[in-house]
Design an enzyme around this catalytic site. Structure first.
Site, PDB file in Angstrom:
ATOM      1  N   GLU A 138     -13.240  31.829   8.843  1.00  0.00           N
ATOM      2  CA  GLU A 138     -14.672  32.005   8.638  1.00  0.00           C
ATOM      3  C   GLU A 138     -15.294  32.898   9.719  1.00  0.00           C
ATOM      4  O   GLU A 138     -16.138  33.758   9.434  1.00  0.00           O
ATOM      5  CB  GLU A 138     -15.362  30.639   8.611  1.00  0.00           C
ATOM      6  CG  GLU A 138     -16.567  30.583   7.701  1.00  0.00           C
ATOM      7  CD  GLU A 138     -16.954  29.165   7.344  1.00  0.00           C
ATOM      8  OE1 GLU A 138     -17.522  28.483   8.223  1.00  0.00           O
ATOM      9  OE2 GLU A 138     -16.713  28.739   6.204  1.00  0.00           O
ATOM     10  N   GLU A 161     -14.377  36.440   8.991  1.00  0.00           N
ATOM     11  CA  GLU A 161     -15.248  36.970   7.927  1.00  0.00           C
ATOM     12  C   GLU A 161     -16.607  37.363   8.492  1.00  0.00           C
ATOM     13  O   GLU A 161     -17.152  38.427   8.164  1.00  0.00           O
ATOM     14  CB  GLU A 161     -15.450  35.914   6.836  1.00  0.00           C
ATOM     15  CG  GLU A 161     -14.301  35.747   5.876  1.00  0.00           C
ATOM     16  CD  GLU A 161     -14.669  34.783   4.761  1.00  0.00           C
ATOM     17  OE1 GLU A 161     -15.140  35.249   3.711  1.00  0.00           O
ATOM     18  OE2 GLU A 161     -14.509  33.562   4.946  1.00  0.00           O
ATOM     19  N   CYS A 183     -17.903  24.867   3.639  1.00  0.00           N
ATOM     20  CA  CYS A 183     -17.062  23.685   3.870  1.00  0.00           C
ATOM     21  C   CYS A 183     -17.496  22.452   3.080  1.00  0.00           C
ATOM     22  O   CYS A 183     -16.707  21.528   2.899  1.00  0.00           O
ATOM     23  CB  CYS A 183     -17.053  23.343   5.352  1.00  0.00           C
ATOM     24  SG  CYS A 183     -16.377  24.660   6.358  1.00  0.00           S
ATOM     25  N   SER A 243     -18.928  32.406   2.492  1.00  0.00           N
ATOM     26  CA  SER A 243     -17.557  32.609   2.964  1.00  0.00           C
ATOM     27  C   SER A 243     -16.603  32.104   1.894  1.00  0.00           C
ATOM     28  O   SER A 243     -16.850  31.072   1.259  1.00  0.00           O
ATOM     29  CB  SER A 243     -17.343  31.823   4.258  1.00  0.00           C
ATOM     30  OG  SER A 243     -15.971  31.638   4.507  1.00  0.00           O
ATOM     31  N   LYS A 297     -15.894  15.165  -1.989  1.00  0.00           N
ATOM     32  CA  LYS A 297     -14.505  15.551  -1.709  1.00  0.00           C
ATOM     33  C   LYS A 297     -13.568  15.076  -2.822  1.00  0.00           C
ATOM     34  O   LYS A 297     -12.537  15.700  -3.084  1.00  0.00           O
ATOM     35  CB  LYS A 297     -14.051  14.980  -0.367  1.00  0.00           C
ATOM     36  CG  LYS A 297     -14.698  15.650   0.832  1.00  0.00           C
ATOM     37  CD  LYS A 297     -14.264  17.089   0.978  1.00  0.00           C
ATOM     38  CE  LYS A 297     -14.894  17.764   2.188  1.00  0.00           C
ATOM     39  NZ  LYS A 297     -14.539  19.184   2.287  1.00  0.00           N
ATOM     40  N   GLU A 353     -14.034  17.727  -5.294  1.00  0.00           N
ATOM     41  CA  GLU A 353     -13.418  18.963  -4.816  1.00  0.00           C
ATOM     42  C   GLU A 353     -11.905  18.952  -5.034  1.00  0.00           C
ATOM     43  O   GLU A 353     -11.312  19.955  -5.436  1.00  0.00           O
ATOM     44  CB  GLU A 353     -13.725  19.166  -3.334  1.00  0.00           C
ATOM     45  CG  GLU A 353     -13.148  20.468  -2.782  1.00  0.00           C
ATOM     46  CD  GLU A 353     -13.345  20.605  -1.285  1.00  0.00           C
ATOM     47  OE1 GLU A 353     -13.714  21.710  -0.839  1.00  0.00           O
ATOM     48  OE2 GLU A 353     -13.106  19.626  -0.551  1.00  0.00           O
ATOM     49  N   GLU A 366      -9.004  25.308  -9.190  1.00  0.00           N
ATOM     50  CA  GLU A 366      -8.451  26.316  -8.280  1.00  0.00           C
ATOM     51  C   GLU A 366      -7.613  25.698  -7.167  1.00  0.00           C
ATOM     52  O   GLU A 366      -6.908  26.422  -6.447  1.00  0.00           O
ATOM     53  CB  GLU A 366      -9.561  27.195  -7.688  1.00  0.00           C
ATOM     54  CG  GLU A 366     -10.644  26.467  -6.957  1.00  0.00           C
ATOM     55  CD  GLU A 366     -11.850  26.135  -7.824  1.00  0.00           C
ATOM     56  OE1 GLU A 366     -12.977  26.152  -7.304  1.00  0.00           O
ATOM     57  OE2 GLU A 366     -11.647  25.835  -9.021  1.00  0.00           O
ATOM     58  N   CYS A 423     -22.059  15.572   7.762  1.00  0.00           N
ATOM     59  CA  CYS A 423     -21.055  14.623   7.267  1.00  0.00           C
ATOM     60  C   CYS A 423     -21.223  13.216   7.830  1.00  0.00           C
ATOM     61  O   CYS A 423     -20.770  12.246   7.214  1.00  0.00           O
ATOM     62  CB  CYS A 423     -19.649  15.128   7.591  1.00  0.00           C
ATOM     63  SG  CYS A 423     -19.291  16.749   6.883  1.00  0.00           S
TER      64      CYS A 423
END
Length: 579
Positions: A281, A284, A307, A327, A366, A369, A374, A511
């Site tokens: 990151e 980038e 994230c 990102s 999560k 996710e 993907e 978080c």
């Protein structure tokens, strides 16, 4: 200031103070189910449960304490025999239309309706009539059980006012009223981000996380599989609360010892993968800034951190025109799993299909996710199962582990070594601050000696700050809570404000306030203590910049060559999908 009397006690309150708050300030408890302070600016006071009714100035009728504002000379009675009887009637009516599966309910022991029933010593329900019946709905992250809905509408306030997602709303009228989605659609057919904040505020079991505890147990019992686990940064400063420990206590080593006792073949730290995420990151960020300053019109700024999966889902649904600016780096959970399944498994001589990767996360998104297409290769997920902090606490209890007494152990190596930059991923501002620590040295070619110059302190939801990196001044934005994220992104989309970098976390304080953390019941000061605990861990680390992690350096030397290389793009980066 207004002078009022509550149960014979004179007190002074400021204007716009409700009876409920005034009573609480002098130690008088008034029961309530719907009232809850959700964030600094938001209060759920729909006055739907009526448990807080009180008598005011001997007038006819009773007033809901949660929504009735005090006036000069007000005289309030909170507990008369009549009021107590009315509250008992309300409670019985709520229970008469509620499932009786308390023994197996996910909220058993944490249910506020259950606690009120115990406080009122309710032994029988006199009302027996028709009961509402609604279909339960399952998603990867959240289960909706509308039959348990008591219409407190906390979830509605959280979803619509705080997170501005607009997924949940009261529908129907009278006896058939319930909180639901548009047309009763399943959550994965709506714009739900799976942040889990609705679960965090639900007083009963109408909204709860999808529990994967027994799937983890089955994996551990399978002799043909190697099972490893990764633990997120924010988990270590919250799990202790489940066992009566001090809020914010770092129980990292106890977590490792408990997981090893359960039989995991490897216990690793997602914080290691946070350092890996920063390598990608920050690179980038450096490349985009340098291209932008050289006048490359194709460069897209600001760069957005990626994230948080709930935030990623939010931008995919709400800002499809901005999908080329985040990102492309995967989250630490997914980076860890990609490395474990594709590199580490090969190094120890097993097929990726025979390695099961479990993650312990403070987050319900999560779970969602981990299921994204993907992150699935030939039908095999990178992260097989994601469980929450609460689920880990339950597993520790299942194994009869004395968490308070257990001797701590270190994470396994090499995917257990981390820097202070990785640990602050668990709090708002931490991801961007960690990226800037590494980008600073990459851009200036100089050592960053004073880390505090980049410190991003928590604010009430939105931070706008200018930071100097060498001769360059960067304007950054940090938002926690999706309502604040919406404000920031609307500025970017309209061109009203220009930023170089933005960090967004879906949950309050990042978080540490995730939807899978121990319930705080509106006590936001708990989040402050968790956040400060992460800062203390960072300050105590010998290495505080991600690029200083020796095991990350070795990974690049042996496999990826350098950050954002062709190999890294394949394994450590992803894409975003317009929804």
């Amino acid at each position: 200031m207004l002078e009022i009397t509550i149960d014979g006690i004179k007190t002074k309150v400021s204007e716009n103070t409700t009876i409920l708050i005034a009573a609480k300030n002098i130690g008088i408890k008034i029961p309530t189910l719907c009232n809850l302070k959700l964030e600094e600016y938001f209060l759920n006071n729909h006055a739907t449960c009526r448990m807080c009714v009180v008598e005011v100035d001997k007038r006819d009728g009773l007033y809901p304490a949660c929504s009735t504002v005090c006036w000069e000379g007000m005289n309030v009675v909170t507990n008369s025999s009549e009021i107590i009887q009315i509250r008992k009637n309300i409670l019985e009516l709520l229970i008469s239309n509620h499932p009786k599966d308390c023994l197996t309910c996910s909220k058993s022991g944490e249910c506020e309706l259950q606690k009120l029933t115990q406080e009122f010593r309710l032994k029988e329900v006199r009302f027996d009539g028709e009961r509402n019946h609604f279909k339960s709905e399952y998603s990867e992250s959240i289960i909706r059980d509308p039959e348990k809905c008591i219409m407190c509408r906390r979830c509605e306030t959280m979803c619509n006012k705080v997170q501005t997602c607009g997924v949940l709303s009261a529908v129907n009228r009278g006896f058939r009223s319930v909180v639901s989605t548009v047309y009763g659609n399943d959550l994965d057919k709506t714009v739900c981000t799976f942040c889990g904040q609705c679960v965090s505020v639900c007083p009963v079991g109408a909204l709860h996380e999808r529990d994967y505890t027994w799937e983890v147990m089955q994996a551990l019992a399978n002799p043909s599989k190697k099972v490893i686990v990764q633990v997120a940064p924010a988990v270590r400063v919250a799990l202790g609360e489940e066992f009566g420990m001090e809020v914010g206590l770092n129980v990292e080593k106890k977590i490792v010892a408990a997981l090893k006792k359960m039989g995991f073949d490897g216990v690793f730290d997602t914080t290691w993968a946070a350092d890996l995420t920063i390598m990608e990151e920050a690179t980038e960020l450096k490349e985009r800034l340098e291209g932008y300053l050289l006048g490359n019109k194709k460069i897209k700024l600001p760069i957005l951190t990626s994230c948080c999966p709930a935030w990623v889902n939010f931008i995919e649904h709400n800002f499809p025109n901005l999908l080329d600016i985040p990102s492309t780096s995967k989250s630490p959970q997914q980076m860890f799993s990609a490395v474990a399944k594709n590199i580490w498994a090969s190094n120890i001589g097993i097929e990726r299909e025979n390695l099961i990767v479990i993650s312990v996360m403070p987050c319900l998104a999560k779970k969602y996710e981990a299921s994204r297409i993907e992150f699935v290769k030939n039908g095999n997920r990178d992260t097989d199962i994601s469980i929450s902090t609460r689920e880990l606490a339950n597993m520790i209890r299942y194994f009869n582990i004395d968490f308070n007494a257990i001797e701590g152990q270190k994470f396994d190596s090499p995917m257990g070594e981390y820097t202070g930059a990785g640990i602050i991923f668990g709090r708002t501002g931490g991801v961007l601050e960690a990226a800037l620590r590494t980008a600073y040295e990459g851009i200036t070619g100089e050592e960053l000696k004073d880390i505090s110059v980049l410190k991003i302190d928590k604010s009430k939801g939105l931070i706008i700050k200018k930071i100097n990196i060498g001769s360059k001044e960067l304007k950054i934005g940090v938002a926690h809570g999706l309502g604040n994220a919406r404000k920031l992104l609307e500025e970017v989309e309209s061109g009203k404000e220009q930023y170089h970098a933005i960090e967004i976390m879906a949950c309050h304080d990042g978080c540490v306030g995730g939807g899978g953390q121990p319930f705080i019941h509106g006590k936001t000061e708990i989040l402050d203590k968790r956040l400060e605990a992460l800062n203390r861990i960072d300050e105590g680390c010998k290495l505080r910049k991600s690029h200083e992690n020796p095991y990350i350096k070795k990974l690049y030397e042996e496999y990826f060559d350098y950050p954002c290389s062709a190999k890294a793009k394949v394994l450590l980066h992803t894409k975003f999908i317009k929804k």
